[in-house]
Design a protein around this motif. Structure first.
Motif, PDB file in Angstrom:
ATOM      1  N   GLY A  31       0.799  -1.217   0.000  1.00  0.00           N
ATOM      2  CA  GLY A  31       0.000   0.000   0.000  1.00  0.00           C
ATOM      3  C   GLY A  31       0.825   1.256   0.000  1.00  0.00           C
ATOM      4  O   GLY A  31       0.282   2.362   0.171  1.00  0.00           O
ATOM      5  N   GLY A  32       2.131   1.112  -0.188  1.00  0.00           N
ATOM      6  CA  GLY A  32       3.016   2.272  -0.160  1.00  0.00           C
ATOM      7  C   GLY A  32       2.859   3.158  -1.377  1.00  0.00           C
ATOM      8  O   GLY A  32       2.224   2.781  -2.373  1.00  0.00           O
ATOM      9  N   PRO A  33       3.461   4.340  -1.330  1.00  0.00           N
ATOM     10  CA  PRO A  33       3.271   5.314  -2.416  1.00  0.00           C
ATOM     11  C   PRO A  33       3.899   4.917  -3.742  1.00  0.00           C
ATOM     12  O   PRO A  33       3.518   5.445  -4.786  1.00  0.00           O
ATOM     13  N   TYR A  34       4.879   3.995  -3.726  1.00  0.00           N
ATOM     14  CA  TYR A  34       5.561   3.639  -4.967  1.00  0.00           C
ATOM     15  C   TYR A  34       4.919   2.448  -5.685  1.00  0.00           C
ATOM     16  O   TYR A  34       5.242   2.167  -6.837  1.00  0.00           O
ATOM     17  N   THR A  35       4.027   1.752  -4.996  1.00  0.00           N
ATOM     18  CA  THR A  35       3.463   0.535  -5.575  1.00  0.00           C
ATOM     19  C   THR A  35       2.659   0.782  -6.845  1.00  0.00           C
ATOM     20  O   THR A  35       2.843   0.060  -7.844  1.00  0.00           O
ATOM     21  N   PRO A  36       1.749   1.767  -6.881  1.00  0.00           N
ATOM     22  CA  PRO A  36       0.965   1.957  -8.111  1.00  0.00           C
ATOM     23  C   PRO A  36       1.830   2.209  -9.343  1.00  0.00           C
ATOM     24  O   PRO A  36       1.580   1.631 -10.408  1.00  0.00           O
ATOM     25  N   ALA A  37       2.841   3.055  -9.207  1.00  0.00           N
ATOM     26  CA  ALA A  37       3.697   3.350 -10.352  1.00  0.00           C
ATOM     27  C   ALA A  37       4.460   2.104 -10.789  1.00  0.00           C
ATOM     28  O   ALA A  37       4.609   1.847 -11.998  1.00  0.00           O
ATOM     29  N   TRP A  38       4.925   1.329  -9.820  1.00  0.00           N
ATOM     30  CA  TRP A  38       5.676   0.117 -10.154  1.00  0.00           C
ATOM     31  C   TRP A  38       4.789  -0.874 -10.900  1.00  0.00           C
ATOM     32  O   TRP A  38       5.179  -1.445 -11.922  1.00  0.00           O
ATOM     33  N   LEU A  39       3.571  -1.068 -10.396  1.00  0.00           N
ATOM     34  CA  LEU A  39       2.665  -2.012 -11.037  1.00  0.00           C
ATOM     35  C   LEU A  39       2.250  -1.539 -12.431  1.00  0.00           C
ATOM     36  O   LEU A  39       2.123  -2.336 -13.360  1.00  0.00           O
ATOM     37  N   ALA A  40       2.042  -0.226 -12.571  1.00  0.00           N
ATOM     38  CA  ALA A  40       1.669   0.306 -13.881  1.00  0.00           C
ATOM     39  C   ALA A  40       2.787   0.075 -14.889  1.00  0.00           C
ATOM     40  O   ALA A  40       2.531  -0.304 -16.047  1.00  0.00           O
ATOM     41  N   ARG A  41       4.013   0.303 -14.489  1.00  0.00           N
ATOM     42  CA  ARG A  41       5.139   0.058 -15.403  1.00  0.00           C
ATOM     43  C   ARG A  41       5.209  -1.420 -15.772  1.00  0.00           C
ATOM     44  O   ARG A  41       5.506  -1.779 -16.919  1.00  0.00           O
ATOM     45  N   LEU A  42       4.956  -2.277 -14.794  1.00  0.00           N
ATOM     46  CA  LEU A  42       4.989  -3.712 -15.046  1.00  0.00           C
ATOM     47  C   LEU A  42       3.935  -4.097 -16.083  1.00  0.00           C
ATOM     48  O   LEU A  42       4.213  -4.849 -17.028  1.00  0.00           O
ATOM     49  N   LEU A  43       2.739  -3.573 -15.942  1.00  0.00           N
ATOM     50  CA  LEU A  43       1.669  -3.854 -16.902  1.00  0.00           C
ATOM     51  C   LEU A  43       1.999  -3.295 -18.283  1.00  0.00           C
ATOM     52  O   LEU A  43       1.789  -3.960 -19.304  1.00  0.00           O
TER      53      LEU A  43
ATOM     54  N   ALA B 235      -2.699  -0.447 -17.389  1.00  0.00           N
ATOM     55  CA  ALA B 235      -1.833   0.383 -16.554  1.00  0.00           C
ATOM     56  C   ALA B 235      -2.471   1.740 -16.295  1.00  0.00           C
ATOM     57  O   ALA B 235      -2.458   2.247 -15.167  1.00  0.00           O
ATOM     58  N   VAL B 236      -3.037   2.338 -17.336  1.00  0.00           N
ATOM     59  CA  VAL B 236      -3.707   3.628 -17.192  1.00  0.00           C
ATOM     60  C   VAL B 236      -4.896   3.504 -16.248  1.00  0.00           C
ATOM     61  O   VAL B 236      -5.097   4.337 -15.353  1.00  0.00           O
ATOM     62  N   ALA B 237      -5.683   2.468 -16.410  1.00  0.00           N
ATOM     63  CA  ALA B 237      -6.846   2.268 -15.548  1.00  0.00           C
ATOM     64  C   ALA B 237      -6.421   2.066 -14.099  1.00  0.00           C
ATOM     65  O   ALA B 237      -7.079   2.561 -13.173  1.00  0.00           O
ATOM     66  N   PHE B 238      -5.311   1.380 -13.906  1.00  0.00           N
ATOM     67  CA  PHE B 238      -4.822   1.128 -12.555  1.00  0.00           C
ATOM     68  C   PHE B 238      -4.435   2.424 -11.851  1.00  0.00           C
ATOM     69  O   PHE B 238      -4.630   2.582 -10.647  1.00  0.00           O
ATOM     70  N   LEU B 239      -3.877   3.361 -12.615  1.00  0.00           N
ATOM     71  CA  LEU B 239      -3.440   4.636 -12.039  1.00  0.00           C
ATOM     72  C   LEU B 239      -4.569   5.653 -11.950  1.00  0.00           C
ATOM     73  O   LEU B 239      -4.396   6.696 -11.315  1.00  0.00           O
ATOM     74  N   GLY B 240      -5.708   5.356 -12.563  1.00  0.00           N
ATOM     75  CA  GLY B 240      -6.751   6.368 -12.688  1.00  0.00           C
ATOM     76  C   GLY B 240      -7.355   6.836 -11.404  1.00  0.00           C
ATOM     77  O   GLY B 240      -7.947   7.920 -11.342  1.00  0.00           O
ATOM     78  N   THR B 241      -7.217   6.060 -10.310  1.00  0.00           N
ATOM     79  CA  THR B 241      -7.863   6.449  -9.057  1.00  0.00           C
ATOM     80  C   THR B 241      -7.137   7.586  -8.358  1.00  0.00           C
ATOM     81  O   THR B 241      -7.697   8.221  -7.471  1.00  0.00           O
ATOM     82  N   ASP B 242      -5.893   7.818  -8.711  1.00  0.00           N
ATOM     83  CA  ASP B 242      -5.131   8.875  -8.042  1.00  0.00           C
ATOM     84  C   ASP B 242      -4.241   9.546  -9.079  1.00  0.00           C
ATOM     85  O   ASP B 242      -3.015   9.522  -8.989  1.00  0.00           O
ATOM     86  N   ARG B 243      -4.870  10.149 -10.052  1.00  0.00           N
ATOM     87  CA  ARG B 243      -4.165  10.605 -11.247  1.00  0.00           C
ATOM     88  C   ARG B 243      -3.095  11.651 -10.956  1.00  0.00           C
ATOM     89  O   ARG B 243      -1.984  11.586 -11.491  1.00  0.00           O
ATOM     90  N   LEU B 244      -3.401  12.633 -10.140  1.00  0.00           N
ATOM     91  CA  LEU B 244      -2.442  13.716  -9.918  1.00  0.00           C
ATOM     92  C   LEU B 244      -1.159  13.215  -9.257  1.00  0.00           C
ATOM     93  O   LEU B 244      -0.067  13.687  -9.566  1.00  0.00           O
ATOM     94  N   GLU B 245      -1.305  12.250  -8.350  1.00  0.00           N
ATOM     95  CA  GLU B 245      -0.121  11.734  -7.666  1.00  0.00           C
ATOM     96  C   GLU B 245       0.752  10.890  -8.590  1.00  0.00           C
ATOM     97  O   GLU B 245       1.926  10.688  -8.306  1.00  0.00           O
TER      98      GLU B 245
END
Length: 448
Positions: free
Chosen positions: A374-386, A395-405
């Motif tokens: 649940g850390g701050p770097y996990t979403p970006a890491w997972l999006a890059r992986l996808l 990847a875009v959909a995964f990041l969509g919940t917190d777009r600005l961050e």
């Protein structure tokens, strides 16, 4: 616009340089032009557009693009405008543009002004401008160039030798007893050697570097660099075998590899001291992989038995490149069993290996279930992986919940998917204004 606002925008990189380059490479020139010329334009777009115009020979138009930024009194814009003017044969205008910033104490402007003056026949003025600021390493580099251009290399050498004389004081507190007492500028030794080398006195340059302690900058040992430039590899081999650091071994290996002597490069790493074994083993593994010997590279890194994330990272990359992802996962399992846990820094290495084994969805689920998932770097890491697995829409959909961050990861994905306007809007969405950090002064009391 004012200089403080521009500095804040540049610090947050609303449309950062790498994305501007990507937009241009994909043919979105009009997007960059529009952002460059907008009333609240983006600096990196303006800079790229000005450079493009100057490259077409439209210098006046290029200067007009950056003029609003220059008029705000912002030094980076003036620096860019001066560079364009000078490259376009309008050196006197460039000098006139830089002078006010030098008078206001901008150290880079001092360096730039001196070099401009020297290039345009005013070297003596440049020399006198620089000498009082010799303790600044940036200025000292310019002084070497200007002094040698005037034939005053020996004078510059004397000034640098004076800085190396015993009895120096701490540049912060002003006392010779302080443990922080050091040579200022820090690069005085390397610059003195450079003066002698450029005068054709190579032996003296080598002697300077052997006589004084010098600073290794950006993993480049100046003595090793000097010996490579003059093809004195036998001396470099002796230096590496003796007191030379791992950086010197790297430079010897690079020189030998460039000459086609791969085995010699391998020996340079293998024969280096035990105290630098991690660095040289890492570099040796990379060398072997470059020459189709990745399996040997794996064994070199595996022999270290290290749980340091940068070593394990390199080892997992080699496992993946060699088509041995399952072995990489087994290695991570063994490390986890040995340590009784798996921190995120090591766990994140599983993702690409699992993806290579066709287990990407499992990797995503495990990451989200990890204690640090649940850390701050996990979403970006997972999006890059996808995205790397060819699933950018997910990847875009995964990041969509917190777009600005997640702008720095999300915007390139949107651009690659052709959703350029959406990416630009996201990049230019205002962030909460955070004051720029204040410079931290010297203190001999905690917190340091």
């Amino acid at each position: 616009m004012d200089a403080a606002t521009l500095q804040r925008r540049a610090a947050w990189q609303r449309v950062p340089p790498d994305l501007v380059d990507r937009l241009l490479a994909l043919g979105h020139t009009e997007v960059v032009r529009g952002l460059a010329l907008a009333e609240d334009g983006d600096w990196f777009c303006a800079r790229a557009w000005a450079r493009l115009l100057a490259g077409r020979g439209e210098l006046d138009e290029a200067i007009a693009v950056v003029a609003p930024y220059v008029d705000a009194g912002w030094w980076p814009a003036a620096e860019e405008a001066a560079r364009l003017l000078d490259a376009g044969g309008r050196g006197e205008e460039a000098i006139a543009l830089v002078r006010p910033f030098e008078r206001d104490g901008e150290r880079v402007a001092l360096r730039d002004l001196a070099l401009l003056l020297a290039r345009h026949g005013q070297g003596e003025e440049a020399y006198e401008l620089l000498v009082p600021h010799l303790t600044d390493w940036l200025v000292a580099e310019a002084l070497v160039d200007v002094g040698l251009g005037l034939g005053r290399g020996d004078e510059v050498a004397e000034l640098l030798e004076a800085r190396l004389a015993p009895g120096g004081v701490c540049p912060r507190c002003g006392t010779p007893e302080c443990a922080g007492a050091s040579v200022e500028p820090f690069n005085a030794v390397s610059l003195l050697a450079s003066v002698r080398e450029r005068q054709g006195r190579t032996d003296e340059a080598v002697a300077v570097l052997r006589a004084y302690d010098f600073t290794v900058v950006n993993n480049r040992d100046p003595l090793a660099d000097l010996l490579v430039r003059h093809d004195r590899l036998d001396e470099l081999r002796a230096y590496v075998a003796g007191e030379g650091p791992w950086e010197a071994a790297q430079q010897l290996a690079e020189a030998l590899e460039a000459r086609g002597d791969v085995e010699g490069a391998v020996d340079a790493y293998r024969s280096h001291g035990e105290e630098d074994r991690w660095h040289t083993s890492y570099l040796l593994a990379q060398l072997l992989a470059r020459h189709g010997r990745g399996a040997e590279g794996i064994e070199v890194l595996r022999a270290l038995g290290s749980a340091e994330d940068w070593i394990v990272d390199a080892l997992c990359e080699l496992f993946a490149a060699e088509g041995r992802a399952e072995e990489g996962l087994a290695h991570l399992d063994a490390l986890k069993a040995r340590r009784g846990q798996e921190e995120w820094e090591l766990f994140r290495l599983r993702g690409s290996l699992m993806a290579a084994c066709g287990r990407l969805d499992e990797a995503v689920a495990e990451a989200l279930a990890h204690p640090e998932g649940g850390g701050p770097y996990t979403p970006a890491w997972l999006a890059r992986l996808l995205a790397e697995a060819g699933r950018p829409e997910e990847a875009v959909a995964f990041l969509g919940t917190d777009r600005l961050e997640q702008t720095r990861v999300l915007a390139p994905l949107l651009i690659d998917l052709g959703r350029v306007e959406e990416a630009v809007t996201l990049l230019r969405t205002p962030r909460p204004q955070v004051p720029l950090p204040q410079p931290v002064g010297y203190s001999d009391c905690p917190p340091f």
